[in-house]
Design a protein around this motif. Structure first.
Motif, PDB file in Angstrom:
ATOM      1  N   PHE A   6       6.146   9.792   4.622  1.00 14.96           N
ATOM      2  CA  PHE A   6       4.862  10.351   4.219  1.00 14.96           C
ATOM      3  C   PHE A   6       4.005  10.613   5.444  1.00 14.96           C
ATOM      4  O   PHE A   6       4.217  10.045   6.516  1.00 14.96           O
ATOM      5  CB  PHE A   6       4.131   9.453   3.214  1.00 14.96           C
ATOM      6  N   THR A   8      -0.235  11.594   6.568  1.00 16.86           N
ATOM      7  CA  THR A   8      -1.649  11.770   6.209  1.00 16.86           C
ATOM      8  C   THR A   8      -2.462  12.174   7.435  1.00 16.86           C
ATOM      9  O   THR A   8      -3.665  11.941   7.486  1.00 16.86           O
ATOM     10  CB  THR A   8      -2.224  10.471   5.611  1.00 16.86           C
ATOM     11  N   VAL A  13      -1.650  15.443   1.996  1.00 19.17           N
ATOM     12  CA  VAL A  13      -1.139  14.107   1.662  1.00 19.17           C
ATOM     13  C   VAL A  13       0.244  14.343   1.075  1.00 19.17           C
ATOM     14  O   VAL A  13       0.385  14.851  -0.038  1.00 19.17           O
ATOM     15  CB  VAL A  13      -2.046  13.401   0.646  1.00 19.17           C
ATOM     16  N   ALA A  15       4.493  13.133   0.564  1.00 17.79           N
ATOM     17  CA  ALA A  15       5.471  12.043   0.510  1.00 17.79           C
ATOM     18  C   ALA A  15       6.799  12.598   0.021  1.00 17.79           C
ATOM     19  O   ALA A  15       6.834  13.564  -0.767  1.00 17.79           O
ATOM     20  CB  ALA A  15       4.992  10.935  -0.420  1.00 17.79           C
ATOM     21  N   HIS A  35      -7.137  10.833   1.252  1.00 22.64           N
ATOM     22  CA  HIS A  35      -5.855  10.293   1.705  1.00 22.64           C
ATOM     23  C   HIS A  35      -5.575   8.917   1.093  1.00 22.64           C
ATOM     24  O   HIS A  35      -4.490   8.670   0.567  1.00 22.64           O
ATOM     25  CB  HIS A  35      -5.836  10.181   3.232  1.00 22.64           C
ATOM     26  N   LEU A  39      -2.304   8.686  -1.551  1.00 25.43           N
ATOM     27  CA  LEU A  39      -1.018   8.392  -0.937  1.00 25.43           C
ATOM     28  C   LEU A  39      -0.125   7.505  -1.804  1.00 25.43           C
ATOM     29  O   LEU A  39       1.025   7.853  -2.087  1.00 25.43           O
ATOM     30  CB  LEU A  39      -1.198   7.755   0.441  1.00 25.43           C
ATOM     31  N   SER A  42       1.289   9.136  -4.817  1.00 25.97           N
ATOM     32  CA  SER A  42       2.295  10.123  -4.422  1.00 25.97           C
ATOM     33  C   SER A  42       3.636   9.454  -4.137  1.00 25.97           C
ATOM     34  O   SER A  42       4.697   9.956  -4.523  1.00 25.97           O
ATOM     35  CB  SER A  42       1.827  10.899  -3.185  1.00 25.97           C
ATOM     36  N   ALA A  62       6.442   7.388   8.856  1.00 23.23           N
ATOM     37  CA  ALA A  62       5.111   7.962   8.658  1.00 23.23           C
ATOM     38  C   ALA A  62       4.785   8.920   9.791  1.00 23.23           C
ATOM     39  O   ALA A  62       5.188   8.709  10.937  1.00 23.23           O
ATOM     40  CB  ALA A  62       4.048   6.862   8.595  1.00 23.23           C
ATOM     41  N   GLY A  75      -1.876   6.412   6.458  1.00 18.38           N
ATOM     42  CA  GLY A  75      -0.429   6.527   6.388  1.00 18.38           C
ATOM     43  C   GLY A  75       0.303   5.462   7.177  1.00 18.38           C
ATOM     44  O   GLY A  75       1.272   4.871   6.703  1.00 18.38           O
ATOM     45  N   THR A  78      -0.081   1.935   5.639  1.00 17.86           N
ATOM     46  CA  THR A  78       0.734   1.883   4.423  1.00 17.86           C
ATOM     47  C   THR A  78       2.207   1.746   4.765  1.00 17.86           C
ATOM     48  O   THR A  78       2.939   0.980   4.131  1.00 17.86           O
ATOM     49  CB  THR A  78       0.498   3.143   3.570  1.00 17.86           C
TER      50      THR A  78
END
Length: 222
Positions: A6, A8, A13, A15, A35, A39, A42, A62, A75, A78
């Motif tokens: 993914f 961002t 945004v 994935a 975002h 995220l 998604s 990412a 991103g 995460t």
């Protein structure tokens, strides 16, 4: 192999899930202000569509920017959280490299994205897989000339960089399917760490964030 990817770092945004041969599922929403909100849903959607769970994932990738501070952090944080939860490695990939890979070009060109403040983030490539200069941040007129150019930054400043240089049909924003495909390709080749494409999941910052820590209060004398 099952790569969850993914990005961002731009208003997109995006994935995707990739099994090492093809994209199994992909989701992209263009919204520069949401975002953090978009995220995780998604990611859930692409996992659901592919009939997979986070436990099935073997690597998480990412987009590492360059990009605006807040979106970029969403991103990457995460990715690190998911990697810790799933017990799998996390990697970062330069967002400009993703746009280059998606272009499919086998000749020299430039990728440019919007850096705000009337500037662009850019990098120069020998072909879709080989970055030879950058990433950098400059004014549009300082982007290397004489080469085809693609990305939202190029389109935004087309009058400056030259409309005749724009690559027809090229994406303005990175797609996670291309990010996952590039990462899967590098992982299959045995690139385990910092191979120039796959890196640690750390943000690429080319300048300081707009926010500043307040300074000490001014002294007031009577």
């Amino acid at each position: 192999m099952l790569v969850l990817a993914f990005d961002t770092a731009t208003p997109a945004v995006t994935a995707a899930l990739h099994d090492g041969e093809r994209v199994l599922a992909e989701s992209t929403t263009i919204d520069a202000r949401r975002h953090g909100e978009l995220l995780v849903p998604s990611v859930r959607e692409v996992l659901r569509e592919a009939g997979a769970s986070l436990r099935d994932v073997t690597a998480i990738v990412a987009g590492a920017g360059p990009g605006p501070y807040t979106g970029l952090r969403v991103g990457l944080v995460t990715a690190q959280a998911f990697a810790l939860t799933a017990g799998v490695p996390a990697y970062g990939v330069c967002t400009l490299d993703v746009l280059a890979y998606a272009s499919g070009l086998d000749e020299p060109f430039v990728v440019a994205t919007d850096a705000r403040r009337k500037e662009v983030f850019w990098a120069r490539y020998a072909d879709m897989r080989t970055r030879v200069e950058g990433p950098s941040v400059d004014r549009p007129q300082d982007v290397p000339g004489g080469l085809p150019v693609l990305g939202a930054g190029a389109r935004m400043y087309a009058e400056i960089v030259g409309e005749d240089r724009l690559v027809p049909g090229a994406a303005d924003y990175p797609a996670a399917g291309a990010l996952a495909g590039l990462a899967a390709e590098r992982l299959a080749a045995g690139a385990p760490g910092d191979d120039g494409v796959l890196t640690a999941p750390h943000p690429i910052y080319l300048r300081r964030p707009d926010a500043r820590v307040p300074g000490p209060p001014k002294k007031v004398t009577v």
